[in-house]
Motif scaffolding. Structure first.
Motif, PDB file in Angstrom:
ATOM      1  N   PHE A   3     -60.792  89.746 -19.624  1.00 43.60           N
ATOM      2  CA  PHE A   3     -61.969  88.941 -19.950  1.00 43.60           C
ATOM      3  C   PHE A   3     -61.661  87.475 -19.706  1.00 43.60           C
ATOM      4  O   PHE A   3     -61.110  86.800 -20.562  1.00 43.60           O
TER       5      PHE A   3
ATOM      6  N   ARG B 107     -68.792 102.621 -36.148  1.00 35.12           N
ATOM      7  CA  ARG B 107     -68.061 102.249 -37.359  1.00 35.12           C
ATOM      8  C   ARG B 107     -69.064 102.044 -38.486  1.00 35.12           C
ATOM      9  O   ARG B 107     -70.239 101.774 -38.256  1.00 35.12           O
TER      10      ARG B 107
ATOM     11  N   TYR C  41     -62.915 100.238 -13.831  1.00 35.23           N
ATOM     12  CA  TYR C  41     -63.799 101.057 -14.673  1.00 35.23           C
ATOM     13  C   TYR C  41     -63.809 102.526 -14.284  1.00 35.23           C
ATOM     14  O   TYR C  41     -63.819 103.389 -15.141  1.00 35.23           O
ATOM     15  N   TYR C  42     -63.836 102.837 -13.027  1.00 31.99           N
ATOM     16  CA  TYR C  42     -63.588 104.204 -12.599  1.00 31.99           C
ATOM     17  C   TYR C  42     -62.429 104.148 -11.615  1.00 31.99           C
ATOM     18  O   TYR C  42     -62.147 103.106 -11.048  1.00 31.99           O
TER      19      TYR C  42
ATOM     20  N   GLU D 247     -67.083  99.006 -23.158  1.00 30.64           N
ATOM     21  CA  GLU D 247     -65.788  98.349 -23.356  1.00 30.64           C
ATOM     22  C   GLU D 247     -65.848  97.311 -24.476  1.00 30.64           C
ATOM     23  O   GLU D 247     -64.877  97.101 -25.195  1.00 30.64           O
ATOM     24  N   LEU D 248     -66.991  96.659 -24.636  1.00 31.81           N
ATOM     25  CA  LEU D 248     -67.106  95.612 -25.648  1.00 31.81           C
ATOM     26  C   LEU D 248     -67.112  96.204 -27.054  1.00 31.81           C
ATOM     27  O   LEU D 248     -66.488  95.666 -27.970  1.00 31.81           O
TER      28      LEU D 248
ATOM     29  N   ARG E 237     -60.828  96.310 -15.862  1.00 32.10           N
ATOM     30  CA  ARG E 237     -61.066  96.729 -17.234  1.00 32.10           C
ATOM     31  C   ARG E 237     -60.079  96.031 -18.175  1.00 32.10           C
ATOM     32  O   ARG E 237     -58.898  95.906 -17.886  1.00 32.10           O
ATOM     33  N   GLY E 238     -60.583  95.540 -19.300  1.00 34.47           N
ATOM     34  CA  GLY E 238     -59.715  94.908 -20.285  1.00 34.47           C
ATOM     35  C   GLY E 238     -59.366  93.468 -19.973  1.00 34.47           C
ATOM     36  O   GLY E 238     -58.598  92.856 -20.696  1.00 34.47           O
TER      37      GLY E 238
ATOM     38  N   GLU F  55     -60.632  98.547 -29.471  1.00 31.41           N
ATOM     39  CA  GLU F  55     -61.376  97.549 -28.740  1.00 31.41           C
ATOM     40  C   GLU F  55     -60.433  96.713 -27.886  1.00 31.41           C
ATOM     41  O   GLU F  55     -59.391  96.277 -28.332  1.00 31.41           O
TER      42      GLU F  55
ATOM     43  N   PRO G 198     -69.987 101.419 -18.586  1.00 33.51           N
ATOM     44  CA  PRO G 198     -68.597 101.087 -18.929  1.00 33.51           C
ATOM     45  C   PRO G 198     -68.380  99.638 -19.323  1.00 33.51           C
ATOM     46  O   PRO G 198     -67.573  99.351 -20.214  1.00 33.51           O
ATOM     47  N   LEU G 199     -69.102  98.711 -18.686  1.00 35.47           N
ATOM     48  CA  LEU G 199     -68.902  97.299 -19.012  1.00 35.47           C
ATOM     49  C   LEU G 199     -69.310  96.998 -20.446  1.00 35.47           C
ATOM     50  O   LEU G 199     -68.716  96.151 -21.111  1.00 35.47           O
ATOM     51  N   LEU G 200     -70.342  97.683 -20.939  1.00 37.76           N
ATOM     52  CA  LEU G 200     -70.806  97.416 -22.297  1.00 37.76           C
ATOM     53  C   LEU G 200     -70.038  98.257 -23.309  1.00 37.76           C
ATOM     54  O   LEU G 200     -69.722  97.789 -24.400  1.00 37.76           O
TER      55      LEU G 200
ATOM     56  N   PRO H 243     -66.603  99.885 -28.242  1.00 42.65           N
ATOM     57  CA  PRO H 243     -66.432 101.278 -27.830  1.00 42.65           C
ATOM     58  C   PRO H 243     -66.642 102.322 -28.914  1.00 42.65           C
ATOM     59  O   PRO H 243     -66.793 103.489 -28.597  1.00 42.65           O
TER      60      PRO H 243
ATOM     61  N   LYS I 210     -67.547  89.017 -15.729  1.00 42.40           N
ATOM     62  CA  LYS I 210     -66.927  90.247 -15.232  1.00 42.40           C
ATOM     63  C   LYS I 210     -67.574  90.706 -13.934  1.00 42.40           C
ATOM     64  O   LYS I 210     -66.901  91.131 -13.009  1.00 42.40           O
TER      65      LYS I 210
ATOM     66  N   GLU J 240     -70.146  89.250 -19.734  1.00 44.19           N
ATOM     67  CA  GLU J 240     -70.509  90.234 -18.709  1.00 44.19           C
ATOM     68  C   GLU J 240     -70.807  89.571 -17.373  1.00 44.19           C
ATOM     69  O   GLU J 240     -70.485  90.119 -16.319  1.00 44.19           O
TER      70      GLU J 240
END
Lengths: 236, 162
Positions: free
Chosen positions: A34, B63, A117-118, B57-58, A31-32, A233, B53-55, B60, A24, A21
């Motif tokens: 890393f 389960r 993200y948005y 995403e990790l 987004r997506g 994910e 959103p940042l978290l 989502p 990021k 994080e």
């Protein structure tokens, strides 16, 4: 001349993904994407199973295969050892993504304003201003400049230029990371490597990575299963 | 509670001194063979960060973590849709949610695990994340009481959605 490298102490890591994080937020990656990723997996069978973690930044190889396949010289290695992408030269052919054995390259598939993200109408409401600056006359820092270019971990070149440590190193709550000059035996990273058992990823390929993992090497014979395996994910 | 069919009121749960009795959940029928626990993931704080959103995403999605041996015995494979049904041993009430199974080794074979954080149903980032395990827990006599004893201990049955 300095030669920047990193040591990651796996015996300290608790898998909190603060490094992911921090990267990021610092690099404004879409987004997506890393640039730093943390793998979580478990070894063994119940009741003798153990969860282990492995952070994966760019290995900033001394013998970097990604620089050799770049047809336009956008991927290059600086004299201080950082392997960087010149976003103004990159044509998005993704050869470096194929050449890299560590999977650290992330292609920018969407317009920056549409993937942060948005969805934003025009431009972004936030961003790290350091990424607009050029370092050694090339646009190399930041993760969201243009659509259609390849990005990867820069060891936070914009922070290193100021004498700061990379964001993942600075943000780790349990001091897993050491960062500094590998050629200086007194540096923090050299001391960390000298004191502990360590290994590197896929050295048999001759890439000479500059990221050292402190701890016991992974036993290839143990049953091992990733804990983040779902299709939904975003997982590299 | 008596109107719901409970003939024994658990006065002993309201004593000034600590007392112990067998957990209420043990009175559930034997086909409710697994204990459900909910746990906190390292990424999140309670349920108020899944819409970040940042978290999100990790991790989502919700389960069900289930031991691979238990899952094999029940015919559940990795990524299968499963139902989780809890049973109130006093009233006979059952509650059910549907989620996706993940086979792991670090969970005991007699236990299943759901992440605590999910279940927001309004926020656009979090509303697709899945159900909350709180939907399966019971309050009232024998379960979560004023003394917080027996809290969140409930027997469930898990099966593949066909």
């Amino acid at each position: 001349m300095v030669r920047y490298g990193m040591a990651i102490d796996l015996s300290r890591c608790m898998g909190c993904r603060a490094c992911v994080e921090a990267c990021k937020v610092e690099n404004n990656t879409p987004r997506g994407v890393f640039w730093m990723w943390l793998f979580r997996f478990e070894e063994g069978r119940y009741p003798n199973s153990k969860i282990r973690y492995l952070s994966r930044p760019c290995q900033h190889c001394d013998n970097a295969p990604c620089t050799k396949v770049c047809p336009v010289g956008a991927r290059f290695k600086r004299s201080d050892g950082l392997v960087l992408t010149d976003f103004e030269r990159c044509i998005g052919c993704r050869y470096c993504e194929v050449a890299c054995p560590y999977g650290v390259n992330y292609f920018n598939w969407k317009k920056p304003s549409k993937n942060q993200y948005y969805e934003w109408e025009e431009g972004l409401p936030y961003g790290n201003p350091d990424h607009e600056l050029k370092y050694e006359e090339r646009l190399v820092s930041g993760g969201n400049h243009f659509v259609g270019v390849m990005g990867k971990c820069t060891f936070c070149v914009h922070r290193v230029a100021k004498g700061l440590k990379p964001a993942c190193v600075a943000n780790c709550p349990v001091n897993v990371f050491s960062f500094g000059d590998l050629d200086d035996p007194e540096s923090e990273v050299s001391q960390a490597i000298a004191k502990k058992e360590h290994f590197q990823l896929q050295i048999e390929l001759g890439t000479k990575p500059k990221v050292y993992y402190l701890g016991t090497p992974l036993d290839p014979l143990k049953p091992r299963k990733a804990l983040d395996t779902f299709g939904e994910e975003v997982n590299p | 509670m008596q109107g719901m069919g409970v003939d024994q009121t658990y006065y002993q749960d309201y004593t000034a001194f600590p007392s112990w009795r067998t957990p209420t959940k043990d009175q559930s029928p034997s086909d409710y063979d697994l204990t459900l626990i909910s746990y906190k993931r390292i990424e999140f704080k309670q349920s108020r960060s899944t819409f970040f959103p940042l978290l999100n995403e990790l991790v989502p999605k919700q389960r069900l973590l289930i031991n691979s041996a238990t899952a094999a015995a029940k015919g559940i494979g990795e990524g299968d849709s499963v139902y989780v049904e809890s049973h109130n041993a006093l009233t006979g009430e059952t509650r059910s949610i549907q989620t996706v199974a993940q086979l792991v080794e670090f969970v005991r074979p007699d236990t299943v695990v759901l992440h605590h954080h999910y279940g927001l149903w309004v926020h656009p980032v979090a509303r697709e994340s899945g159900p909350t395990p709180n939907a399966l827990f019971f309050t009232g006599d024998g379960y979560v009481t004023n003394t917080a004893d027996q809290s969140f201990h409930v027997n469930v049955k898990v099966g593949k959605v066909v």
